[in-house]
Design an enzyme around this catalytic site. Structure first.
Site, short mmCIF file in Angstrom:
data_model
loop_
_atom_site.label_atom_id
_atom_site.label_comp_id
_atom_site.label_asym_id
_atom_site.label_seq_id
_atom_site.Cartn_x
_atom_site.Cartn_y
_atom_site.Cartn_z
N LYS A 102 0.86 -1.19 0.00
CA LYS A 102 0.00 0.00 0.00
C LYS A 102 0.89 1.23 0.00
O LYS A 102 2.03 1.18 0.46
CB LYS A 102 -0.88 0.02 1.26
CG LYS A 102 -2.10 0.89 1.13
CD LYS A 102 -3.22 0.19 0.37
CE LYS A 102 -4.46 1.01 0.27
NZ LYS A 102 -5.59 0.19 -0.22
P1 NAD Z 1 -13.04 8.03 -2.72
O1 NAD Z 1 -12.00 9.04 -2.42
O2 NAD Z 1 -13.48 7.82 -4.12
O3 NAD Z 1 -14.36 8.34 -1.84
C1 NAD Z 1 -14.34 8.51 -0.46
C2 NAD Z 1 -15.71 8.99 -0.01
O4 NAD Z 1 -15.74 9.07 1.41
C3 NAD Z 1 -16.07 10.38 -0.53
O5 NAD Z 1 -17.45 10.41 -0.83
C4 NAD Z 1 -15.77 11.28 0.67
O6 NAD Z 1 -16.51 12.50 0.66
C5 NAD Z 1 -16.23 10.35 1.79
N1 NAD Z 1 -15.71 10.72 3.09
C6 NAD Z 1 -14.45 11.09 3.43
N2 NAD Z 1 -14.39 11.36 4.75
C7 NAD Z 1 -15.62 11.13 5.24
C8 NAD Z 1 -16.22 11.23 6.52
N3 NAD Z 1 -15.50 11.62 7.58
N4 NAD Z 1 -17.51 10.91 6.65
C9 NAD Z 1 -18.24 10.50 5.59
N5 NAD Z 1 -17.76 10.40 4.35
C10 NAD Z 1 -16.46 10.71 4.18
O7 NAD Z 1 -12.51 6.66 -2.06
P2 NAD Z 1 -12.90 5.16 -2.47
O8 NAD Z 1 -11.94 4.71 -3.51
O9 NAD Z 1 -14.35 5.09 -2.71
O10 NAD Z 1 -12.50 4.39 -1.13
C11 NAD Z 1 -13.39 4.31 -0.03
C12 NAD Z 1 -12.93 3.18 0.90
O11 NAD Z 1 -12.92 1.95 0.17
C13 NAD Z 1 -11.52 3.33 1.47
O12 NAD Z 1 -11.49 2.79 2.77
C14 NAD Z 1 -10.68 2.48 0.54
O13 NAD Z 1 -9.49 2.02 1.15
C15 NAD Z 1 -11.64 1.34 0.26
N6 NAD Z 1 -11.34 0.60 -0.97
C16 NAD Z 1 -11.31 1.23 -2.19
C17 NAD Z 1 -11.07 0.48 -3.33
C18 NAD Z 1 -11.12 1.09 -4.72
O14 NAD Z 1 -11.06 0.32 -5.69
N7 NAD Z 1 -11.25 2.41 -4.87
C19 NAD Z 1 -10.82 -0.89 -3.23
C20 NAD Z 1 -10.86 -1.50 -1.98
C21 NAD Z 1 -11.13 -0.73 -0.86
#
Ligand code: NAD
Length: 412
Positions: A102
């Site tokens: 990561k």
């Molecule tokens: P992203 O940046 O696209 O979206 C994050 C979202 O969370 C946004 O809507 C943001 O406004 C919101 N957010 C941030 N802080 C917040 C808070 N305090 N309260 C409520 N909402 C809040 O990120 P993502 O890629 O969607 O990732 C989200 C989660 O999923 C992370 O934990 C990431 O590690 C996990 N994840 C992502 C992927 C991927 O393919 N993108 C894969 C596996 C896991």
């Protein structure tokens, strides 16, 4: 407790049941390499800004290491280390031939112009390009990064190493990306949610869902579950929560998001609620899809959902996990629930290396198969051994990484 301690706690719970010795535990849990670099750029206003970039390579017994790149102001070494370890167990549970890694930079991408973000990405690649690559460590998007960032990464990496589309995944579809990669994590979350509902004896149309986070993962999860006939009653992002007990119009929310600079702020067709209120709504399924460390013991006692699907990485502290178990709230763990993203990344990497492209239907078909089979294996093991779904997933993951380590003979 810090993020990596929480990951270690879950690891040891499963390692106890596997009766692993102290030496083997230390071998499996200790990261292989941790790198911290300076990322300094000249901002658009002429001032110099300095950030810290991290890459943690946790384990490569089962293949090249794989894991996202996060841009968020709270990124630190402990968080990246914890997320890297989760990737090791995740790739093993869904049986794709990767290890875990990561990376992250402690920058707030919303305060940066696209030009500044591009400079930050290229400077980071300048610092770490010798440590990553198609056969060693392959980054992908995570919070705060997207396909555009991956395109800059690939372009900068290729300046050093020649044409290398397989050095990152989650690239734009027009630039060696994969149709279906962007939706894949949310789709996978949706698939395991439907499987869990089946085991709970519930029909999608009888099911209410609340989702925290409406970025890549949250919005695609919402769309998938809406199309599957579930009632998505609440979603939230950094601007707050949006609630409609009769069910939100998810396509309308997504349209609004795209027209409103990727923010739900001011969304008119729902009742505004706080993020805390969203987490304690009386819904059937609660899906954290934003940051880690969301549920502590106090909040866990207030949660009224019947099941939690961990779309985010590390949303549940161990103390909260124990409360959920006591209260018989089912928790489907992150290392399987959100594995759709790394699975589709694997398809992208394979195709980049073969210079051959699958269509979206094939991507979805293969993804659905891997997610469904992974769900079944975890469910069966949890039932057989009478352990939580999380412990079952860790037993599967640790068992596979342990066997690969021994078979490889790297410990003599
Ligand atoms: P992203 O940046 O696209 O979206 C994050 C979202 O969370 C946004 O809507 C943001 O406004 C919101 N957010 C941030 N802080 C917040 C808070 N305090 N309260 C409520 N909402 C809040 O990120 P993502 O890629 O969607 O990732 C989200 C989660 O999923 C992370 O934990 C990431 O590690 C996990 N994840 C992502 C992927 C991927 O393919 N993108 C894969 C596996 C896991």
């Amino acid at each position: 407790m810090r993020a990596f301690e929480a990951t270690e706690y879950y690891f040891h719970q499963a390692a106890d049941l596997l009766d692993l010795s102290r030496n083997i535990r230390a071998l499996l849990i200790t990261p292989k390499r941790e790198v911290q670099v300076q990322v300094s750029i000249e901002r658009d206003n002429g001032q110099v800004a300095t950030f810290i970039g991290y890459r943690v390579q946790h384990d490569d017994a089962r293949g090249p290491m794989k894991g996202g790149l996060r841009y968020h102001p709270d990124v630190d070494l402990d968080e990246v280390r914890s997320l890297a370890a989760l990737m090791t167990w995740k790739t093993a549970v869904v049986e794709i031939p990767y290890g875990g890694a990561k990376g992250g930079i402690n920058v707030n991408p919303r305060e940066m112009s696209p030009r500044e973000l591009q400079k930050i990405t290229r400077t980071f690649v300048d610092q770490i390009h010798d440590l990553v690559g198609p056969d060693s460590d392959i980054p992908a998007p995570d919070m705060g990064t997207n396909a555009e960032v991956m395109a800059w990464f690939m372009n900068q990496y290729s300046k050093y190493h020649g044409f290398s589309p397989a050095c990152v995944t989650g690239k734009p579809v027009e630039l060696y990306g994969l149709p279906g990669r962007e939706e894949a994590t949310g789709r996978g979350v949706g698939i395991v949610t439907l499987k869990l509902l089946g085991r709970m004896g519930r029909k999608p149309h009888q099911t209410t869902v609340a989702i925290q986070g409406f970025g890549n993962v949250g919005s695609h999860t919402a769309r998938f579950l809406h199309e599957a006939d579930c009632r998505v009653v609440a979603v939230s992002d950094i601007s707050g929560g949006y609630y409609r007990p009769e069910g939100l119009d998810v396509p309308d929310l997504i349209r609004y998001l795209h027209q409103n600079n990727y923010s739900l702020s001011g969304y008119p067709n729902a009742e505004p609620i706080s993020n805390e209120q969203l987490l304690t709504l009386p819904v059937d399924v609660l899906i954290p899809a934003a940051l880690g460390g969301v549920f502590d013991a106090d909040l866990a006692r207030e949660v009224r959902a019947k099941a939690i699907i961990e779309a985010a990485n590390g949303p549940t502290w161990p103390e909260a996990d124990r409360v959920f178990q006591q209260r018989e709230i089912l928790v489907f763990p992150d290392i399987v629930a959100n594995a759709g993203g790394v699975t589709a990344s694997y398809f992208e990497w394979v195709q980049n290396r073969q210079h051959y492209r699958w269509g979206r239907d094939r991507v979805r078909q293969e993804l659905d198969r891997i997610m469904s089979e992974s769900f079944e294996r975890v469910w069966e093991l949890a039932t057989q051994r009478k352990v939580s779904l999380r412990t079952a997933a860790y037993i599967l993951g640790i068992g596979r990484v342990g066997r690969a380590t021994i078979l490889g003979g790297s410990v003599t």
